[in-house]
Enzyme design. Structure first.
Site: not given
Ligand code: IMP
Ligand code: MG
Length: 182
Positions: A101, A105
């Site tokens: 990954e 986030d």
């Molecule tokens: P999560 O489901 O919130 O953990 O988000 C995961 C996905 O969101 C990552 O694989 C990224 O594609 C996108 N993402 C999360 N934070 C960022 C960031 O700061 N910049 C760019 N993409 C992000």
């Molecule tokens: Mg991603």
């Protein structure tokens, strides 16, 4: 050193720092999976660049496969909804799955993927994430390999985009305020 992109306010991880860390992660994975074959699965599109570099640092036979999911649309905020846009091409039953990954986030994407992939009965399933954001609301996800911890800000580069831009920057940095439009 190359000029910083004008839309960035700070470079967090240089090209050299990333290369060094990815090599360390690959060496660790090579040691941990000494007698095992790995199916490296990357989550498109952000993780593709990380996975292609990581794959070359793993000195073991590996398969590579890809999934595409969407949780963000073109914006910067998590929608909490994970959609599968592209499923795996190969079978993972009985195999050692390593998910590559780009960034963890909220953790919603990985939590969903781990559940989804587990239902296909792999021999094991682990996560290698290049970046882990320090947030308070992150889902409790076990990541065996973490490249870097990063601040809770919107970052781009080395695969990470904002509205599909900046993925090709060879370093990772924080976007300036005012570039993100909510
Ligand atoms: P999560 O489901 O919130 O953990 O988000 C995961 C996905 O969101 C990552 O694989 C990224 O594609 C996108 N993402 C999360 N934070 C960022 C960031 O700061 N910049 C760019 N993409 C992000
Ligand atoms: Mg991603």
């Amino acid at each position: 050193m190359e000029e910083m992109h004008p839309h960035l306010k700070e470079v967090l991880f240089t090209e050299d720092a990333i290369r060094e860390r990815v090599a360390e992660m690959g060496a660790q994975i090579t040691a941990d999976y000494a007698d095992k074959e790995i199916v490296l699965i990357s989550v498109l599109r952000g993780a593709a660049i990380f996975m292609s570099d990581l794959a070359r640092e793993i000195k073991r036979p590996i398969e590579m496969d890809y999934m595409a999911v969407s949780s963000y649309g073109d914006g910067a905020k998590s929608s909490g909804v994970v959609r599968i846009l592209k499923d795996l091409s190969g079978d993972i039953e009985g195999k050692h799955v390593l998910i590559a990954e780009d960034i963890l986030d909220s953790g919603l994407t990985l939590r969903y993927l781990q559940k989804y992939l587990s239902s296909r009965n792999p021999a094991s399933i682990e996560v290698a994430t290049l970046l882990r954001k320090k947030t308070r609301a992150q889902a409790d996800i076990k990541c065996r390999y973490v490249g870097f911890e990063c601040p809770d800000q919107f970052i781009v580069g080395y695969g990470l985009d904002y509205a599909e831009r900046y993925r090709n920057l060879p370093y990772i940095g924080i976007l300036k305020d005012g570039i993100i439009q909510d």
